[in-house]
Design an enzyme around this catalytic site. Structure first.
Site, PDB file in Angstrom:
ATOM      1  N   ASN A   1      14.738   4.674 -33.540  1.00 49.92           N
ATOM      2  CA  ASN A   1      15.435   4.928 -32.287  1.00 49.92           C
ATOM      3  C   ASN A   1      16.528   3.889 -32.086  1.00 49.92           C
ATOM      4  OD1 ASN A   1      14.272   7.094 -30.848  1.00 49.92           O
ATOM      5  ND2 ASN A   1      12.427   5.890 -30.564  1.00 49.92           N
TER       6      ASN A   1
ATOM      7  N   TYR B   1      14.210   8.089 -20.722  1.00 49.96           N
ATOM      8  CA  TYR B   1      13.655   7.249 -21.777  1.00 49.96           C
ATOM      9  C   TYR B   1      14.565   7.369 -23.002  1.00 49.96           C
ATOM     10  CZ  TYR B   1      10.366   4.294 -24.026  1.00 49.96           C
ATOM     11  OH  TYR B   1       9.830   3.222 -24.669  1.00 49.96           O
TER      12      TYR B   1
ATOM     13  N   ARG C   1      13.165  -7.350 -28.380  1.00 50.00           N
ATOM     14  CA  ARG C   1      13.417  -6.350 -29.436  1.00 50.00           C
ATOM     15  C   ARG C   1      13.401  -4.976 -28.787  1.00 50.00           C
ATOM     16  NH1 ARG C   1      10.044  -2.603 -32.110  1.00 50.00           N
ATOM     17  NH2 ARG C   1      10.744  -1.953 -30.090  1.00 50.00           N
TER      18      ARG C   1
ATOM     19  N   GLU D   1       5.257  -4.528 -24.611  1.00 49.66           N
ATOM     20  CA  GLU D   1       6.331  -3.610 -24.972  1.00 49.66           C
ATOM     21  C   GLU D   1       7.549  -4.344 -25.514  1.00 49.66           C
ATOM     22  OE1 GLU D   1       6.290  -0.345 -24.771  1.00 49.66           O
ATOM     23  OE2 GLU D   1       8.377  -0.065 -25.295  1.00 49.66           O
ATOM     24  N   ASP D   2       8.010  -3.917 -26.667  1.00 46.14           N
ATOM     25  CA  ASP D   2       9.269  -4.415 -27.231  1.00 46.14           C
ATOM     26  C   ASP D   2       9.357  -5.933 -27.317  1.00 46.14           C
ATOM     27  OD1 ASP D   2       9.990  -1.877 -27.792  1.00 46.14           O
ATOM     28  OD2 ASP D   2      11.654  -1.739 -26.383  1.00 46.14           O
TER      29      ASP D   2
ATOM     30  N   ASP E   1       2.177  -1.000 -27.547  1.00 42.69           N
ATOM     31  CA  ASP E   1       2.527   0.390 -27.859  1.00 42.69           C
ATOM     32  C   ASP E   1       3.367   0.505 -29.123  1.00 42.69           C
ATOM     33  OD1 ASP E   1       2.539   3.194 -27.207  1.00 42.69           O
ATOM     34  OD2 ASP E   1       4.682   2.904 -26.882  1.00 42.69           O
ATOM     35  N   ASP E   2       4.216  -0.491 -29.370  1.00 41.80           N
ATOM     36  CA  ASP E   2       5.075  -0.426 -30.559  1.00 41.80           C
ATOM     37  C   ASP E   2       4.240  -0.454 -31.831  1.00 41.80           C
ATOM     38  OD1 ASP E   2       7.452  -0.696 -28.913  1.00 41.80           O
ATOM     39  OD2 ASP E   2       6.706  -2.715 -28.584  1.00 41.80           O
TER      40      ASP E   2
ATOM     41  N   LYS F   1       9.180   3.551 -19.233  1.00 42.94           N
ATOM     42  CA  LYS F   1       7.882   3.844 -19.827  1.00 42.94           C
ATOM     43  C   LYS F   1       6.853   4.212 -18.761  1.00 42.94           C
ATOM     44  CE  LYS F   1       6.465   3.057 -24.167  1.00 42.94           C
ATOM     45  NZ  LYS F   1       6.699   2.500 -25.447  1.00 42.94           N
TER      46      LYS F   1
HETATM   47  P1  NAD Z   1      10.530  -4.318 -36.151  1.00 43.37           P
HETATM   48  O1  NAD Z   1      11.663  -5.185 -35.785  1.00 43.37           O
HETATM   49  O2  NAD Z   1       9.155  -4.829 -35.961  1.00 43.37           O
HETATM   50  O3  NAD Z   1      10.645  -3.874 -37.675  1.00 43.37           O
HETATM   51  C1  NAD Z   1      11.814  -3.524 -38.327  1.00 43.37           C
HETATM   52  C2  NAD Z   1      11.581  -3.694 -39.800  1.00 43.37           C
HETATM   53  O4  NAD Z   1      12.678  -3.160 -40.517  1.00 43.37           O
HETATM   54  C3  NAD Z   1      11.441  -5.131 -40.248  1.00 43.37           C
HETATM   55  O5  NAD Z   1      10.293  -5.244 -41.049  1.00 43.37           O
HETATM   56  C4  NAD Z   1      12.664  -5.385 -41.112  1.00 43.37           C
HETATM   57  O6  NAD Z   1      12.372  -6.250 -42.185  1.00 43.37           O
HETATM   58  C5  NAD Z   1      12.966  -4.004 -41.619  1.00 43.37           C
HETATM   59  N1  NAD Z   1      14.350  -3.842 -42.035  1.00 43.37           N
HETATM   60  C6  NAD Z   1      15.470  -4.277 -41.442  1.00 43.37           C
HETATM   61  N2  NAD Z   1      16.553  -3.946 -42.173  1.00 43.37           N
HETATM   62  C7  NAD Z   1      16.103  -3.267 -43.230  1.00 43.37           C
HETATM   63  C8  NAD Z   1      16.737  -2.658 -44.346  1.00 43.37           C
HETATM   64  N3  NAD Z   1      18.055  -2.681 -44.483  1.00 43.37           N
HETATM   65  N4  NAD Z   1      15.967  -2.042 -45.255  1.00 43.37           N
HETATM   66  C9  NAD Z   1      14.627  -2.003 -45.109  1.00 43.37           C
HETATM   67  N5  NAD Z   1      13.985  -2.568 -44.079  1.00 43.37           N
HETATM   68  C10 NAD Z   1      14.708  -3.193 -43.157  1.00 43.37           C
HETATM   69  O7  NAD Z   1      10.715  -2.984 -35.337  1.00 43.37           O
HETATM   70  P2  NAD Z   1       9.643  -1.805 -35.114  1.00 43.37           P
HETATM   71  O8  NAD Z   1       8.906  -2.018 -33.837  1.00 43.37           O
HETATM   72  O9  NAD Z   1       8.823  -1.661 -36.335  1.00 43.37           O
HETATM   73  O10 NAD Z   1      10.609  -0.572 -34.880  1.00 43.37           O
HETATM   74  C11 NAD Z   1      11.479  -0.129 -35.903  1.00 43.37           C
HETATM   75  C12 NAD Z   1      12.197   1.131 -35.461  1.00 43.37           C
HETATM   76  O11 NAD Z   1      11.263   2.154 -35.205  1.00 43.37           O
HETATM   77  C13 NAD Z   1      13.013   0.978 -34.186  1.00 43.37           C
HETATM   78  O12 NAD Z   1      14.188   1.730 -34.300  1.00 43.37           O
HETATM   79  C14 NAD Z   1      12.150   1.599 -33.134  1.00 43.37           C
HETATM   80  O13 NAD Z   1      12.889   2.110 -32.054  1.00 43.37           O
HETATM   81  C15 NAD Z   1      11.508   2.701 -33.931  1.00 43.37           C
HETATM   82  N6  NAD Z   1      10.256   3.145 -33.341  1.00 43.37           N
HETATM   83  C16 NAD Z   1      10.152   4.472 -33.026  1.00 43.37           C
HETATM   84  C17 NAD Z   1       8.999   4.940 -32.455  1.00 43.37           C
HETATM   85  C18 NAD Z   1       8.851   6.375 -32.101  1.00 43.37           C
HETATM   86  O14 NAD Z   1       8.112   6.734 -31.199  1.00 43.37           O
HETATM   87  N7  NAD Z   1       9.508   7.263 -32.779  1.00 43.37           N
HETATM   88  C19 NAD Z   1       7.956   4.059 -32.197  1.00 43.37           C
HETATM   89  C20 NAD Z   1       8.094   2.713 -32.545  1.00 43.37           C
HETATM   90  C21 NAD Z   1       9.257   2.274 -33.127  1.00 43.37           C
END
Ligand code: NAD
Length: 535
Positions: free
Chosen positions: A392, A87, A140, A229-230, A252-253, A158
């Site tokens: 991530n 993963y 995504r 997912e994604d 899940d996201d 997953k």
């Molecule tokens: P998303 O695409 O829904 O959201 C990303 C957000 O970041 C958007 O609102 C965008 O406007 C903002 N953004 C982009 N560039 C930016 C900048 N320069 N400054 C400020 N904000 C900015 O994605 P998501 O589902 O919310 O996921 C975001 C990240 O979190 C990914 O890397 C994902 O892998 C990670 N994530 C990690 C876990 C975990 O278990 N640790 C869980 C979910 C998501």
């Protein structure tokens, strides 16, 4: 021979002499009989010979296709070593090269070309009973964007975690790639691309395909849990809203991330001897993860008696255009709930200065965004700043564990989205643990299946967060760990599943009756990858 080619039943050299005699396997295997323990050691030895994470991913995938029990024994016995390979973070790299490393299909590929015959497609699946589907349209993938059909690595990975971390039986798991095309020019130009080469479906055509998918899946596998997912923002929020009251589904996201982050916050405030209601959270990012976490935090605070409007004011978002405030006219629907009355603020660090948050939570996939100045500012305004760098894969992490501790003089309460090694600073050893959804979704999935739940509710995710936080020991907290050790994940998942069943029964959405010994009830359903005798 068919048995040796059936990964759900194959034991390879692990078939005993008696089994070989009874099952017509004599002569089809070398004569030596190995125990499963020996096979695990051999597999791990071979794996450790490989130098690149991607090669290890490919080798593990091949094992998964040959012998599921052995594959899951390896994952369960060596979670810290194997989970990052099957993963995040390796799966991100694997998805980027999915066409190149593709060997055998796993799960189902449902494409826009199959419109009108999805029911027929699902009849081709060999299992009649499916408990959970993880579906993506690949738009995504992690923080990597549109990877089209190559995103299939994510549902596959997953679902492996559903089995490894919570014992959801492998035959109940169905990964689905809903291939609606891709807008990624590199993939469209790649001769080895495995998906359909067309721009992404949008609007009514997309919705019709998705609806057909949901209906066909429910008809083929009644009551199946569907995990979204994604999906990109434009579909993720509305699909969840559209289907959450119709079938048992969750994203899940949005919801899993929310629960894992809330559990981390519960641990952080416990370490800090503070209250959740006293926290002010500032998010970098305003997407699915950020607003999902905010919604669950608000639900948790409302449960503690705080009026909802006040609870919302504990949560502030910064997106690529600065602080999310009421006066902005460019805000998508999901951000508006957290657009507060405030003067515009352009950048993240300034937002820290003016708002004085107790916690910063990075979910924007902007690597290195929590730089030294940001961390030092947090350390200046807080005795114990909460710093969650959840993005991530690792390249997208807001900061490393080492940076988080170093620039806060070891005072940070830190959680990360990617695995980081322990850090020693000023004679103290910190063990950062991942705020990774894999602590939550497997247990939630197991609970929903065990409860035969008709819906997945916010209250279940709240209960899951609480159950996860309750598994964090004083010893964990003393070394800076806001989550339990990954080696305990099956135990943790059992507690989460029990909590989910309890809520499902209480909400009247369970197909099973109220149980007294809930933990035993869910444990009895967990898959055990140790070989069982066929004779
Ligand atoms: P998303 O695409 O829904 O959201 C990303 C957000 O970041 C958007 O609102 C965008 O406007 C903002 N953004 C982009 N560039 C930016 C900048 N320069 N400054 C400020 N904000 C900015 O994605 P998501 O589902 O919310 O996921 C975001 C990240 O979190 C990914 O890397 C994902 O892998 C990670 N994530 C990690 C876990 C975990 O278990 N640790 C869980 C979910 C998501």
């Amino acid at each position: 021979m068919a048995l040796l080619h059936n990964p759900l039943r194959n034991k390879g050299t692990g078939f005993t002499d008696a089994e070989r005699a009874a099952l017509g396997l004599r002569g089809l295997l070398p004569p030596a009989v190995l125990t499963q323990d020996q096979q695990v050691e051999r597999t791990m030895g071979n794996l450790r010979q490989l130098t690149s994470a991607l090669d290890k991913f490919v080798a593990l995938n091949a094992l998964h296709d040959r012998n599921e029990a052995l594959f899951f024994r390896c994952v369960i016995d060596y979670p810290d070593e194997i989970m990052p390979l099957i993963y995040t973070p390796t799966v991100g790299l694997a998805c980027q090269q999915y066409g190149q490393i593709f060997q055998r299909p796993r799960g189902m590929f449902v494409s826009a070309r199959d419109r009108g015959r999805l029911a027929e497609l699902f009849r081709n699946w060999p299992e009649r009973k499916v408990g959970i589907i993880v579906v993506t349209d690949g738009e995504r993938i992690l923080g990597l964007g549109d990877l089209g059909a190559n995103g299939m690595g994510i549902p596959v990975g997953k679902l492996s975690l559903y089995t490894a971390c919570a014992g959801v039986r492998p035959e109940l798991c169905l990964p689905v790639m809903l291939d609606v095309g891709t807008n990624n020019p590199a993939l469209l130009a790649d001769p080895l691309y495995i998906g359909i080469k067309q721009p992404r479906l949008r609007g009514a055509e997309y919705d019709a395909l998705f609806d057909e998918f949901i209906c066909a899946a429910q008809a083929a596998f009644p009551g199946v849990v569907v995990q979204f997912e994604d999906f990109a923002n434009l579909n993720a929020f509305r699909l969840l809203e559209k289907y959450r009251d119709r079938v048992c589904c969750f994203n899940d996201d949005i919801q899993g991330t929310a629960a894992v982050a809330l559990a981390g916050l519960y641990s952080a405030v416990r370490a800090n001897r503070a209250r959740l209601a006293d926290q002010r959270l500032l998010f970098l990012g305003a997407g699915e993860a950020a607003t999902g976490i905010c919604d669950l935090v608000v639900a948790a605070l409302a449960g503690e008696g705080l009026p909802e409007a006040e609870a919302r004011r504990r949560c502030w978002l910064v997106d690529s255009k600065g602080l999310v405030v009421r006066s902005r006219t460019d805000l998508a629907e999901h951000k508006r709930r957290y657009a507060h009355e405030h003067a515009p603020v352009q950048d993240f660090r300034s937002a820290i200065e003016v708002l004085g948050p107790t916690a910063i939570i990075g979910v924007a996939a902007v690597g290195q965004a929590f730089n030294r100045q940001v961390l030092e500012t947090m350390a200046r305004v807080n005795a114990r700043p909460i710093v969650f760098a959840l993005s991530n894969p690792t390249s997208q992490a807001e900061c490393t564990a080492e940076e988080a501790y170093r620039w806060t003089e070891g005072r940070a309460l830190f959680a990360c989205g990617s695995p980081f090694e322990p850090v020693t600073l000023g004679g103290q050893r910190f063990v950062p643990r991942q705020g990774n959804n894999s602590y939550i979704f497997p247990g939630v999935g197991l609970g929903l299946i065990a409860a035969q739940a008709r819906r997945a509710s916010d209250a279940m995710f709240l209960a899951a967060a609480r159950a996860l936080a309750d598994q964090v020991t004083a010893k964990d907290l003393a070394q800076g760990s806001l989550y339990p050790a990954l080696s305990r994940v099956r135990e943790v998942s059992a507690h989460i599943a029990a909590a989910v069943v309890k809520v499902a029964v209480a909400e009247g959405v369970a197909g099973v009756k109220r149980r007294v010994r809930l933990l035993e009830f869910v444990r009895a359903q967990m898959y055990d990858p140790h070989y069982r005798s066929f004779v």
